[in-house]
Design an enzyme around this catalytic site. Structure first.
Site, PDB file in Angstrom:
ATOM      1  N   GLU A 243       0.840  -1.199   0.000  1.00 36.84           N
ATOM      2  CA  GLU A 243       0.000   0.000   0.000  1.00 36.84           C
ATOM      3  C   GLU A 243       0.877   1.251   0.000  1.00 36.84           C
ATOM      4  OE1 GLU A 243      -2.479  -0.258   3.469  1.00 36.84           O
ATOM      5  OE2 GLU A 243      -3.445  -2.107   2.809  1.00 36.84           O
ATOM      6  N   LYS A 245       2.293   4.682   1.372  1.00 34.02           N
ATOM      7  CA  LYS A 245       2.414   5.174   2.746  1.00 34.02           C
ATOM      8  C   LYS A 245       2.150   6.671   2.739  1.00 34.02           C
ATOM      9  CE  LYS A 245       5.437   4.866   6.736  1.00 34.02           C
ATOM     10  NZ  LYS A 245       5.082   6.159   7.262  1.00 34.02           N
ATOM     11  N   ARG A 250      -2.366   9.480  11.720  1.00 31.76           N
ATOM     12  CA  ARG A 250      -3.038   8.194  11.834  1.00 31.76           C
ATOM     13  C   ARG A 250      -4.295   8.388  12.685  1.00 31.76           C
ATOM     14  NH1 ARG A 250      -0.337   2.475  12.930  1.00 31.76           N
ATOM     15  NH2 ARG A 250      -2.191   1.190  12.835  1.00 31.76           N
ATOM     16  N   ARG A 265      -2.716   8.510  16.940  1.00 32.52           N
ATOM     17  CA  ARG A 265      -1.710   7.451  17.080  1.00 32.52           C
ATOM     18  C   ARG A 265      -1.435   7.135  18.544  1.00 32.52           C
ATOM     19  NH1 ARG A 265       2.284   5.084  18.485  1.00 32.52           N
ATOM     20  NH2 ARG A 265       4.226   4.692  17.391  1.00 32.52           N
ATOM     21  N   GLU A 295      -5.394   7.196   7.404  1.00 32.18           N
ATOM     22  CA  GLU A 295      -4.506   8.348   7.544  1.00 32.18           C
ATOM     23  C   GLU A 295      -5.258   9.568   7.036  1.00 32.18           C
ATOM     24  OE1 GLU A 295      -1.530   7.475   8.867  1.00 32.18           O
ATOM     25  OE2 GLU A 295      -0.209   9.156   8.428  1.00 32.18           O
ATOM     26  N   PHE A 335      -7.235   2.209   5.812  1.00 29.83           N
ATOM     27  CA  PHE A 335      -6.434   1.027   5.476  1.00 29.83           C
ATOM     28  C   PHE A 335      -6.673  -0.181   6.361  1.00 29.83           C
ATOM     29  CE2 PHE A 335      -3.458   3.962   7.735  1.00 29.83           C
ATOM     30  CZ  PHE A 335      -3.267   3.229   8.894  1.00 29.83           C
ATOM     31  N   ARG A 410       4.869  -4.030  17.185  1.00 32.33           N
ATOM     32  CA  ARG A 410       5.657  -3.714  15.995  1.00 32.33           C
ATOM     33  C   ARG A 410       6.323  -4.999  15.544  1.00 32.33           C
ATOM     34  NH1 ARG A 410       7.489   1.061  14.347  1.00 32.33           N
ATOM     35  NH2 ARG A 410       7.220   2.098  16.341  1.00 32.33           N
ATOM     36  N   LYS A 416       7.572  -1.202   6.495  1.00 36.87           N
ATOM     37  CA  LYS A 416       7.602   0.059   5.746  1.00 36.87           C
ATOM     38  C   LYS A 416       8.902   0.174   4.973  1.00 36.87           C
ATOM     39  CE  LYS A 416       9.177   2.467   9.875  1.00 36.87           C
ATOM     40  NZ  LYS A 416       8.956   3.478  10.877  1.00 36.87           N
TER      41      LYS A 416
HETATM   42  P1  ATP Z   1       5.251   4.359  14.006  1.00 37.66           P
HETATM   43  O1  ATP Z   1       5.554   3.087  13.295  1.00 37.66           O
HETATM   44  O2  ATP Z   1       5.752   4.363  15.397  1.00 37.66           O
HETATM   45  O3  ATP Z   1       3.840   4.806  13.837  1.00 37.66           O
HETATM   46  P2  ATP Z   1       5.995   6.680  12.524  1.00 37.66           P
HETATM   47  O4  ATP Z   1       4.859   7.526  12.908  1.00 37.66           O
HETATM   48  O5  ATP Z   1       7.362   7.277  12.424  1.00 37.66           O
HETATM   49  O6  ATP Z   1       6.197   5.420  13.402  1.00 37.66           O
HETATM   50  P3  ATP Z   1       6.197   5.093  10.399  1.00 37.66           P
HETATM   51  O7  ATP Z   1       6.748   3.967  11.187  1.00 37.66           O
HETATM   52  O8  ATP Z   1       7.077   5.824   9.499  1.00 37.66           O
HETATM   53  O9  ATP Z   1       5.473   6.125  11.277  1.00 37.66           O
HETATM   54  O10 ATP Z   1       4.973   4.491   9.616  1.00 37.66           O
HETATM   55  C1  ATP Z   1       3.861   3.947  10.223  1.00 37.66           C
HETATM   56  C2  ATP Z   1       2.753   4.929  10.063  1.00 37.66           C
HETATM   57  O11 ATP Z   1       2.472   5.140   8.686  1.00 37.66           O
HETATM   58  C3  ATP Z   1       1.435   4.449  10.609  1.00 37.66           C
HETATM   59  O12 ATP Z   1       1.351   4.671  11.988  1.00 37.66           O
HETATM   60  C4  ATP Z   1       0.424   5.255   9.816  1.00 37.66           C
HETATM   61  O13 ATP Z   1       0.185   6.466  10.475  1.00 37.66           O
HETATM   62  C5  ATP Z   1       1.141   5.601   8.536  1.00 37.66           C
HETATM   63  N1  ATP Z   1       0.580   4.996   7.319  1.00 37.66           N
HETATM   64  C6  ATP Z   1       0.434   5.634   6.155  1.00 37.66           C
HETATM   65  N2  ATP Z   1      -0.062   4.848   5.214  1.00 37.66           N
HETATM   66  C7  ATP Z   1      -0.279   3.642   5.779  1.00 37.66           C
HETATM   67  C8  ATP Z   1      -0.783   2.406   5.313  1.00 37.66           C
HETATM   68  N3  ATP Z   1      -1.174   2.243   4.056  1.00 37.66           N
HETATM   69  N4  ATP Z   1      -0.853   1.388   6.190  1.00 37.66           N
HETATM   70  C9  ATP Z   1      -0.441   1.529   7.460  1.00 37.66           C
HETATM   71  N5  ATP Z   1       0.053   2.678   7.966  1.00 37.66           N
HETATM   72  C10 ATP Z   1       0.142   3.729   7.139  1.00 37.66           C
END
Ligand code: ATP
Length: 587
Positions: A243, A245, A250, A265, A295, A335, A410, A416
């Site tokens: 998917e 990102k 969130r 979040r 998101e 999502f 996690r 990602k």
């Molecule tokens: P964390 O994993 O702690 O949330 P972060 O906020 O730095 O860390 P990333 O780890 O970079 O975020 O990515 C996870 C976040 O990406 C998710 O919490 C969500 O907010 C966002 N996100 C965006 N698109 C998607 C998707 N398609 N599926 C799941 N998460 C997504």
């Protein structure tokens, strides 16, 4: 149990920084408690009255506290304020001004009266709050008053985080920590330690297995691991869903009839901020009850293109919401699906959740469903990734098809892959600020020149230093940062912090910033991952890329294990550096 007894344990907790001792002290406290007090004790230990996701604040500032204490101690407010100037802590002032014996109130009595203080609102409420607090303090001893005032002022610093409480619950009930995983699972689903503690105390393990997803109560979000390339992802997941990102907020949306709530979040209630999400959910999401995730992201109304996070973040405000909504409308890209009309979907596989999501949401170009590419070919995944990055998105999230929704966890069910530029770490790091230095030269005028930052380790419930950071903030941000940090300043190193260096000012670990660095190196200066060879890890050329992240608690920062994993991964980095698009460069 009497409040005086609780306070006695608080005193013991304050005297140690040893994790094991803290667990032991807490377990002894919990063993003495009655089942019906369990939740209240847990909240009070965390300096609150309700779970973190409920909005309830005491609304007591220092001036009100001084007034209430003066009334209770029957002395002029000016004298209380003068003592505060000497001691710097209203808790200590309480020990000097209140009698050595109180009226012997129970925990429940104190809790209920505190609830009365917190819920008093409306016209004349300030005077009423002060009177209620003064009457309560008037019934307490100096030692009880000390902790009560710290609780209402948000300055209770016992140094215990959620993992310590979970260990203590297990220890208190069965004599060891072995039920921690079951407790954690329940907490991830219910996000309310008080509730989990009561269920556990009443019915033991059965009480925990009985805990399930509840509409209106946020579920701790599933999180992503990192990968180094498309090939790495396919090797781990095989055929998977890929998917885009999106880089916005969130949101976990709970719809119960016409009542719709949006949680962030870190489980904050965002409902008032995003009226368009509430409306779209009421109108376009069919089930009467549903929990879904997505998101929320701002977009350009002329082109429909998504805007960078720095723009979306302007929607996070409590006032002038409708003006901001007009200026910067949001799209919601959904999502995941967690619950529908009494049925828990978190234990169903991804493909099933996804199919149901498509069935129940009437998507349009505001309430959307994420695109998902099903593939087992690294080349196809890489092309999809490149296309998303080209369009200004952050990268992709790949999902294991048969995986259930694992709340608060996690792992490699979600992976990602983010765009990265030559010579920098493939991902940013969320660090907690634990202190600052006052700064020299130009910065001396701000009174702040660099920050001491740390990451979190859940196993020890401690924060370990990883970088001293002095770049990436604008002048305005330095000023704001100083103001925010001074509110959290503490005289000594906080009990949960492990550091070898001493900043000019220590602060309570609370604020999280996002840092980009060139790489992770071994270092004798920092404590994260410090081994017997006396080397820890550090960030090379750290710079802030995102100001204070209000969607993060300190415990949501990047963890020690993630740093170790990133250190290992940088040795085998194979992702080719993407050229930034114009939009990204502006961002
Ligand atoms: P964390 O994993 O702690 O949330 P972060 O906020 O730095 O860390 P990333 O780890 O970079 O975020 O990515 C996870 C976040 O990406 C998710 O919490 C969500 O907010 C966002 N996100 C965006 N698109 C998607 C998707 N398609 N599926 C799941 N998460 C997504």
């Amino acid at each position: 149990m009497n409040f005086a007894c609780l306070v006695h344990y608080f005193g013991q907790l304050e005297e140690t920084t040893s994790r094991n001792k803290m667990v032991g002290i807490l377990a002894a406290l919990l063993k003495e408690a009655e089942a019906k007090e369990m939740g209240k004790i847990i909240y009070l230990c965390q300096g609150r009255l309700v779970p973190a996701y409920e909005k309830l604040e005491f609304g007591i500032g220092e001036s009100l506290a001084a007034e209430a204490l003066a009334k209770a101690a029957n002395m002029p407010k000016s004298k209380v304020v003068a003592l505060y100037r000497q001691k710097g802590d209203y808790g200590l002032v309480a020990t000097l001004t209140l009698p050595s014996q109180g009226r012997g109130l129970t925990i429940s009595e104190v809790y209920d009266r505190l609830l009365g203080v917190a819920t008093t609102a409306g016209g004349g409420s300030v005077a009423q709050k002060t009177d209620l607090l003064a009457a309560l303090l008037g019934d307490l001893s100096g030692e009880e008053g000390k902790y009560l005032l710290r609780i209402v002022l948000g300055r209770l610093r016992l140094g215990i985080g959620d993992p310590t409480i979970l260990d203590a619950l297990s220890q208190a009930k069965i004599g060891d920590k072995s039920l921690r995983p079951q407790l954690e699972r329940a907490y991830n689903i219910r996000s309310d330690l008080g509730y989990v503690a009561e269920a556990f105390w009443g019915k033991g393990e059965t009480g925990l297995t009985g805990i399930s997803v509840q509409i209106g109560t946020p579920v701790r979000p599933a999180l992503c691991e990192r990968a180094t390339s498309g090939e790495d992802i396919i090797r781990r997941l095989g055929r998977c869903a890929v998917e885009p990102k999106y880089d916005g907020f969130r949101c976990q949306v709970h719809k119960d009839g016409q009542t719709v709530k949006v949680f962030s979040r870190n489980l904050e209630d965002f409902s008032d901020m995003f009226p368009e999400i509430i409306q779209a959910t009421r109108e376009q999401v069919r089930p009467r009850q549903i929990i879904y995730e997505g998101e929320a992201i701002a977009y350009d109304t002329a082109t429909g293109e998504f805007l960078p996070f720095q723009v979306t973040v302007q929607r996070k405000r409590k006032y002038d919401v409708s003006a901001m909504q007009e200026k910067l409308p949001l799209k919601m890209v959904t999502f995941d699906l967690l619950y529908i009309d009494g049925q828990d979907y978190t234990d169903k596989p991804y493909l099933k959740r996804r199919a149901m999501l498509e069935e129940v949401i009437e998507a349009d170009d505001v309430l959307m469903i994420t695109e998902a590419l099903l593939t087992d070919r690294a080349a196809e995944l890489d092309a999809f990734f490149a296309d998303k990055v080209q369009r200004g998105l952050e990268g992709i999230v790949a999902k294991r098809l048969e995986a259930t929704y694992q709340a608060g966890v996690r792992n490699f069910n979600w992976i990602k892959l983010k765009r990265s530029y030559q010579g920098q770490l493939a991902d940013t790091i969320d660090c907690v600020i634990i202190g600052y230095w006052q700064g020299r030269g130009m910065r001396a005028q701000f009174g702040i020149g660099s920050l001491l930052t740390a990451v979190y380790d859940e196993a020890t419930d401690k924060f370990y230093t990883i970088a001293k950071l002095g770049t990436g903030l604008t002048e305005e941000e330095w000023l704001q940062m100083k103001e925010a940090l001074d509110r959290l300043a503490v005289p000594e190193k906080p009990p949960r912090v492990k550091a070898l260096i001493t900043p000019d000012v220590w602060v309570e670990p609370k604020l999280v910033i996002e840092i980009q660095a060139d790489e992770i190196t071994r270092s004798p200066t920092h404590t994260v991952g410090r081994d017997e060879g006396e080397l820890g890890y550090a960030l090379r050329f750290p710079r802030m890329v995102r100001f204070i992240r209000e969607d993060r608690r300190a415990e949501d920062a990047t963890t020690l294990n993630e740093i170790l994993e990133m250190y290992r991964a940088q040795g085998r980095r194979t992702v080719s550096a993407e050229q930034p698009t114009e939009a990204q460069e502006e961002a």
